[in-house]
Design a protein around this motif. Structure first.
Motif, short mmCIF file in Angstrom:
data_model
loop_
_atom_site.label_atom_id
_atom_site.label_comp_id
_atom_site.label_asym_id
_atom_site.label_seq_id
_atom_site.Cartn_x
_atom_site.Cartn_y
_atom_site.Cartn_z
N THR A 58 0.83 -1.22 0.00
CA THR A 58 0.00 0.00 0.00
C THR A 58 0.86 1.26 0.00
OG1 THR A 58 -1.71 -1.19 1.23
CG2 THR A 58 -1.84 1.23 1.22
N PHE A 59 2.01 1.18 0.66
CA PHE A 59 2.87 2.36 0.79
C PHE A 59 4.23 2.04 0.17
CE2 PHE A 59 -0.23 2.53 4.24
CZ PHE A 59 -0.78 3.79 4.04
N SER A 60 4.39 2.48 -1.05
CA SER A 60 5.56 2.14 -1.85
C SER A 60 6.76 3.02 -1.50
CB SER A 60 5.23 2.30 -3.34
OG SER A 60 6.39 2.17 -4.13
N SER A 61 7.96 2.46 -1.62
CA SER A 61 9.18 3.23 -1.44
C SER A 61 9.62 3.94 -2.71
CB SER A 61 10.32 2.30 -0.98
OG SER A 61 10.02 1.75 0.27
N GLU A 62 9.00 3.62 -3.81
CA GLU A 62 9.36 4.27 -5.07
C GLU A 62 8.56 5.57 -5.23
OE1 GLU A 62 8.73 1.37 -8.16
OE2 GLU A 62 10.25 0.01 -7.35
N PRO A 63 9.15 6.63 -5.78
CA PRO A 63 10.46 6.71 -6.42
C PRO A 63 11.59 7.14 -5.49
CG PRO A 63 9.29 8.75 -6.81
CD PRO A 63 8.39 7.90 -5.96
N THR A 64 11.26 7.51 -4.23
CA THR A 64 12.29 8.02 -3.33
C THR A 64 11.79 7.90 -1.89
OG1 THR A 64 13.64 9.95 -2.75
CG2 THR A 64 11.42 10.39 -3.54
N ILE A 65 12.75 7.93 -0.93
CA ILE A 65 12.39 7.83 0.48
C ILE A 65 12.51 9.18 1.20
CG2 ILE A 65 12.70 5.36 0.78
CD1 ILE A 65 15.49 7.67 1.78
N ASP A 78 -6.06 4.41 -2.54
CA ASP A 78 -6.73 5.20 -1.52
C ASP A 78 -6.82 4.38 -0.23
OD1 ASP A 78 -7.08 6.97 -3.55
OD2 ASP A 78 -9.26 6.94 -3.55
N VAL A 79 -6.53 5.00 0.90
CA VAL A 79 -6.57 4.30 2.18
C VAL A 79 -7.03 5.25 3.26
CG1 VAL A 79 -4.12 4.73 2.61
CG2 VAL A 79 -5.24 2.84 3.77
N GLU A 80 -7.87 4.73 4.19
CA GLU A 80 -8.39 5.54 5.30
C GLU A 80 -7.52 5.34 6.54
OE1 GLU A 80 -11.27 7.52 5.56
OE2 GLU A 80 -11.57 7.37 3.39
N MET A 81 -7.16 6.43 7.19
CA MET A 81 -6.46 6.36 8.48
C MET A 81 -6.98 7.49 9.36
SD MET A 81 -2.41 5.49 7.83
CE MET A 81 -2.17 5.13 9.58
N HIS A 82 -7.47 7.13 10.53
CA HIS A 82 -7.97 8.12 11.50
C HIS A 82 -8.93 9.12 10.86
CE1 HIS A 82 -5.48 6.78 14.86
NE2 HIS A 82 -4.47 6.70 14.03
N GLY A 83 -9.81 8.61 10.01
CA GLY A 83 -10.83 9.46 9.41
C GLY A 83 -10.35 10.29 8.24
N LYS A 84 -9.09 10.17 7.86
CA LYS A 84 -8.56 10.92 6.71
C LYS A 84 -8.35 9.96 5.55
CE LYS A 84 -8.15 14.70 9.17
NZ LYS A 84 -6.86 15.25 9.59
N THR A 85 -8.54 10.46 4.34
CA THR A 85 -8.33 9.64 3.14
C THR A 85 -7.01 10.02 2.49
OG1 THR A 85 -10.71 9.48 2.74
CG2 THR A 85 -9.26 8.94 0.91
N ILE A 86 -6.09 9.09 2.53
CA ILE A 86 -4.83 9.25 1.81
C ILE A 86 -5.07 8.72 0.40
CG2 ILE A 86 -2.41 8.54 1.71
CD1 ILE A 86 -2.55 8.16 4.79
N ARG A 87 -4.89 9.57 -0.58
CA ARG A 87 -5.19 9.20 -1.96
C ARG A 87 -3.98 8.51 -2.62
NH1 ARG A 87 -10.65 9.46 -2.28
NH2 ARG A 87 -11.43 11.47 -1.49
#
Length: 425
Positions: free
Chosen positions: A81-88, A319-328
């Motif tokens: 869900t959370f990719s390291s590409e293209p940079t950290i 898209d992922v929900e965390m603590h009521g926020k939507t990370i697109r």
């Protein structure tokens, strides 16, 4: 802490809690340079554990901050869900200067490249390195001036870690300080003072020039090693490794920077941090000197307390929900290790430097999941050895002035730490 520093901390707390949440930019390097970051992260953990900020830095733009321990661990452990590409790091790479490196890759390529270099920190090789590191630590410490002020960062922290890094690369000894310079240049911004100009364009041009010098130098080493039998050094491993022997120039440079920064910058800043932490906590220094068996615990506590890399970036793949926020999908996500290591809900007395705390290795400075720091045992080994050797020699090391901290929200470190070793009576 003197009155000026206390005033600065009070002002930071007032600012952190009075400004609108949306105006907080935890990636501001100035709050790291002044060591005033703590109330901002404290507030975010309490009120906005998933927080959207917009940086004025063009290459950063908008990003999410994850500041609680368990949330960071969840993000770091979910590479699908959370990719390291293209940079950290938060700034996006320039299209004409992208540096692939295995820490900024996803499986399967990440796995095979990491596996290529991991033998360098295998238990048998660490056992071999231990005697070398101890001998060098002794030489460094025995050469320090007594009764006069010097810079601990330069004389000890940089010297020990650069010697170790030169050994890992089998790098020409007389040029080993080039590794320090390349490490600094790789992560520095134009305001860092490392470049001839603070103009962003000119500073970037100089940074690229110096990094091209780095890859040209290492290419000569590569050409020597690829023609020889494989040896247990990092360049030989890369040159002969099936997953790395066909890297192009920019991927080679990317992996070099990863290995140089990872093998040098983080350990040296924790060594400096240990001197500062014990100076600020004399009860803990007394405890350590009375019981040197606490050195391994002190090492882990210092790595937590210092958190030498403040964050790592990921990019959402969906898209992922965390603590009521939507990370697109496509959003940047900063996992603030420096905040997770001070999370009151998970770590007892998180703001205290407590060298005999229960479960001292329960911290997130090394990350989690597939990207957990490959050299964590080597970092711990260098810290353990330097303190074993310090305690044999010096009853006291006095910090004589405030540290000068790095202007960066990524590398949490020190440019200078003035100290004196008092003469024995």
């Amino acid at each position: 802490m003197d009155d000026g520093a206390l005033d600065l901390q009070r002002a930071a707390r007032e600012a952190a809690y009075s400004m609108p949440l949306e105006e907080i930019n935890p990636a501001d390097p100035e709050i790291f340079r002044t060591d005033t970051l703590w109330p901002y992260f404290e507030r975010l953990r309490k009120e906005a554990p998933v927080h959207w900020a917009v940086s004025e830095e063009k290459q950063v733009g908008g990003y999410w901050s994850i500041t609680r321990f368990n949330d960071i661990m969840a993000v770091d452990s979910d590479h699908a869900t959370f990719s390291s590409e293209p940079t950290i790091v938060l700034p996006d790479p320039e299209e004409d200067f992208t540096l692939p490196m295995f820490i900024a890759m996803d499986p399967p390529k990440h796995d095979v490249q990491r596996k290529t270099v991991s033998p360098i920190v295998a238990p048998h090789h660490l056992a071999y390195l231990e005697n070398i590191i101890r001998e060098r630590a002794g030489v460094i410490l025995d050469d320090l001036p007594i009764g006069e002020e010097f810079d601990w960062v330069d004389k000890v922290s940089i010297e020990l870690t650069t010697m170790t890094l030169a050994t890992l690369f089998d790098f020409p000894w007389e040029d080993r300080r080039k590794l320090t310079r390349w490490s600094d240049v790789a992560t520095a911004g134009p305001e860092s003072g490392l470049f001839d100009s603070t103009d962003p364009e000119q500073a970037e041009q100089q940074r690229r020039m110096e990094l091209f010098e780095c890859v040209d130098y290492f290419t000569r080493l590569w050409e020597e090693r690829v023609k020889a039998e494989p040896k247990p050094d990092l360049i030989s491993m890369l040159a002969h490794g099936e997953a790395t022997r066909n890297m192009d120039r920019m991927e080679y440079l990317g992996n070099l920077i990863l290995l140089i920064v990872g093998g040098n910058d983080t350990t040296r800043n924790t060594i400096s941090g240990s001197i500062l932490a014990l100076s600020q906590n004399p009860d803990q220094e007394k405890l350590l000197r009375e019981n040197p068996g606490l050195i391994p615990s002190m090492v882990s506590e210092t790595i937590r307390w210092q958190t030498p890399l403040a964050y790592m970036r990921r990019t959402a793949t969906r898209d992922v929900e965390m603590h009521g926020k939507t990370i697109r999908a496509g959003d940047k996500v900063a996992m603030w290790y420096v905040s997770g290591n001070r999370d009151e809900e998970v770590i007892e007395r998180p703001n205290d430097y407590w060298i005999d705390r229960p479960r001292p290795r329960h911290h997130m400075s090394f990350g989690f999941g597939i990207h957990r720091c490959v050299g964590n045992r080597l970092a711990e080994l260098q810290l353990k050895i330097i303190w074993e050797e310090i305690l044999k020699r010096f009853p006291k090391i006095e910090v004589t002035g405030p540290p000068r901290r790095v202007y960066s929200s990524f590398v949490k470190g020190y440019e200078r730490l003035p100290v004196v070793i008092p003469a024995r009576n």
